[in-house]
Design a protein around this motif. Structure first.
Motif, PDB file in Angstrom:
ATOM      1  N   THR A  19       0.739   6.553  -7.337  1.00  0.00           N
ATOM      2  CA  THR A  19      -0.527   7.138  -6.885  1.00  0.00           C
ATOM      3  C   THR A  19      -1.297   7.883  -7.973  1.00  0.00           C
ATOM      4  N   LYS A  30       4.723  -1.026   7.660  1.00  0.00           N
ATOM      5  CA  LYS A  30       4.106  -0.977   6.334  1.00  0.00           C
ATOM      6  C   LYS A  30       4.931  -1.759   5.320  1.00  0.00           C
ATOM      7  N   HIS A  60      -2.184   6.161 -13.375  1.00  0.00           N
ATOM      8  CA  HIS A  60      -3.042   4.975 -13.362  1.00  0.00           C
ATOM      9  C   HIS A  60      -2.884   4.113 -14.612  1.00  0.00           C
ATOM     10  N   LYS A  63       4.543   0.425  -6.579  1.00  0.00           N
ATOM     11  CA  LYS A  63       4.187   0.710  -5.187  1.00  0.00           C
ATOM     12  C   LYS A  63       5.235   0.148  -4.234  1.00  0.00           C
ATOM     13  N   SER A 117       0.839  -1.195   0.000  1.00  0.00           N
ATOM     14  CA  SER A 117       0.000   0.000   0.000  1.00  0.00           C
ATOM     15  C   SER A 117       0.874   1.244   0.000  1.00  0.00           C
ATOM     16  N   THR A 162      -0.204   5.313  -0.498  1.00  0.00           N
ATOM     17  CA  THR A 162      -1.352   6.176  -0.719  1.00  0.00           C
ATOM     18  C   THR A 162      -0.923   7.588  -1.106  1.00  0.00           C
ATOM     19  N   LYS A 163      -1.912   8.384  -1.482  1.00  0.00           N
ATOM     20  CA  LYS A 163      -1.645   9.791  -1.785  1.00  0.00           C
ATOM     21  C   LYS A 163      -1.157  10.530  -0.545  1.00  0.00           C
ATOM     22  N   TRP A 164      -1.627  10.093   0.610  1.00  0.00           N
ATOM     23  CA  TRP A 164      -1.138  10.689   1.856  1.00  0.00           C
ATOM     24  C   TRP A 164       0.355  10.418   2.029  1.00  0.00           C
ATOM     25  N   ASN A 165       0.795   9.206   1.722  1.00  0.00           N
ATOM     26  CA  ASN A 165       2.224   8.892   1.779  1.00  0.00           C
ATOM     27  C   ASN A 165       3.013   9.774   0.816  1.00  0.00           C
TER      28      ASN A 165
END
Length: 375
Positions: A109, A188, A112, A121, A9, A11-14
């Motif tokens: 992220t 993670k 696509h 990732k 995983s 994410t955009k937050w990461n």
């Protein structure tokens, strides 16, 4: 680096936090320069030189590890290896790693249409985790010693304002949170490991690091104010003990003997400030011994102030700091016990081995992060 992560995983937050990390890194460099200049302007030349020395030594060590990891990961690409050599000689290895983290993070992220997104990732997570490990080195080789120096200067050479108190507390919290962030990144990146849940688990783990670090940093400043020689002696003893413990654990983090020795030295320094699981084994007994000794050292430093600095020991500020120091240590240990008793991820995850119940790791996956120190 091993790629056996399974489903990963990122994410955009990461990705956002990676971008924020770049600005934080550059801001930290600017602050170091600004503080050093201020010390020189105030004719505190020794403190200015020490600030620069802490920053320079930590940077060189971080570059050494960063380059060795690049070399391990790119053994068959001589052109890329030369680029890495040049970059690290100019002490820009961390910026290069941020570039890779941003590159892979963006692809993972936002791109696509890209093929092999799962592999991308994995690369993004590995890049982020490598940066977390390097930040861990920097925190305890540079940020923490500089904070102790700043506290000592404020206590000995000037009045401490409310703003300065808040600034110091923010610095301690930042150091604590960086350690927590490393723990989150660690779990993670490891296969089959459940991450720390947001909420009480993360809160109590942060409390544990924040309160124990705050207590120890203030205690160390007390000792420095009593005797620089005692401080040097204690740091030397604790550092050597940490190094010997890492040696006894037979760490195998690095691929060369010289880097492994350097790694054990760094681990010894880190253990001066906070507890880490050196080699992913069960730590219930070591952590109990560690914080028992921490309590004795903290109490001893406060008692020393009564005998060596009686005038200071009669001040209101000493009374407040002494109570806060002991209370912080107690709250930190309480938070640690509560975290492992009620909130550790493996308490609610059947599929993990018992070794992980105390932040240990199994030895099935041999990626770099699996052999690094664990909070």
């Amino acid at each position: 680096m091993s790629s056996g992560l399974g489903r990963t995983s990122f994410t955009k937050w990461n990705f956002f936090m990676t971008i924020l990390g770049i600005f934080s890194f550059l801001f930290d460099i600017g602050v170091d320069l600004w503080i050093s200049i201020k010390y020189f302007q105030q004719e505190l030349y020794l403190f200015g030189l020490l600030t620069i020395l802490f920053a320079l030594v930590s940077t060189v060590i971080v570059q050494a590890f960063s380059y060795s990891w690049f070399r391990d990961d790119c053994v068959e690409d001589s052109r890329r290896s030369m680029k890495h050599v040049i970059t690290h000689l100019f002490l820009a290895g961390t910026l290069l790693r941020y570039w890779y983290a941003v590159k892979y993070g963006y692809q993972a992220t936002y791109d696509h249409r890209r093929r092999n997104r799962e592999e991308t990732k994995q690369k993004a997570v590995y890049a982020m985790t490598d940066l977390s490990m390097l930040r861990c080195f920097k925190i305890y080789l540079e940020s923490t010693p500089q904070l102790i120096l700043q506290l000592y200067i404020l206590m000995e050479h000037g009045q401490i304002t409310v703003i300065q108190y808040l600034s110091i507390l923010v610095s301690v919290f930042s150091i604590s949170w960086s350690t927590v962030d490393y723990q989150v990144s660690l779990r993670k990146s490891l296969p089959g490991k459940k991450g720390i849940s947001v909420g009480f688990p993360l809160l109590f783990y942060t409390f544990y690091k924040f309160f124990t670090l705050t207590s120890w940093i203030v205690s160390v400043v007390f000792l420095i104010s009593c005797s620089v020689y005692m401080f040097a002696g204690l740091v030397t003893v604790l550092g050597v003990a940490g190094f010997c413990w890492a040696w006894k654990q037979d760490t195998d983090f690095c691929t060369t003997k010289r880097m492994e020795i350097l790694y054990r030295v760094v681990v010894g320094i880190i253990l001066i400030f906070t507890f880490f699981n050196v080699k992913g084994s069960k730590t219930r007994v070591p952590v109990s011994i560690y914080y028992s000794l921490r309590f004795l050292n903290t109490s001893g430093m406060i008692i020393l102030c009564f005998y060596l600095r009686p005038a200071f020991a009669r001040t209101f500020i000493f009374a407040v700091l002494s109570i806060a120091t002991v209370s912080s240590l107690g709250l930190g240990i309480f938070s640690l016990i509560l975290y492992y008793a009620c909130f550790h991820p493996t308490l609610h995850c059947i599929g993990q081995t018992k070794e992980d119940t105390v932040d240990g790791i199994t030895h099935e996956d041999q990626s770099r992060i699996n052999k690094f120190i664990m909070p």
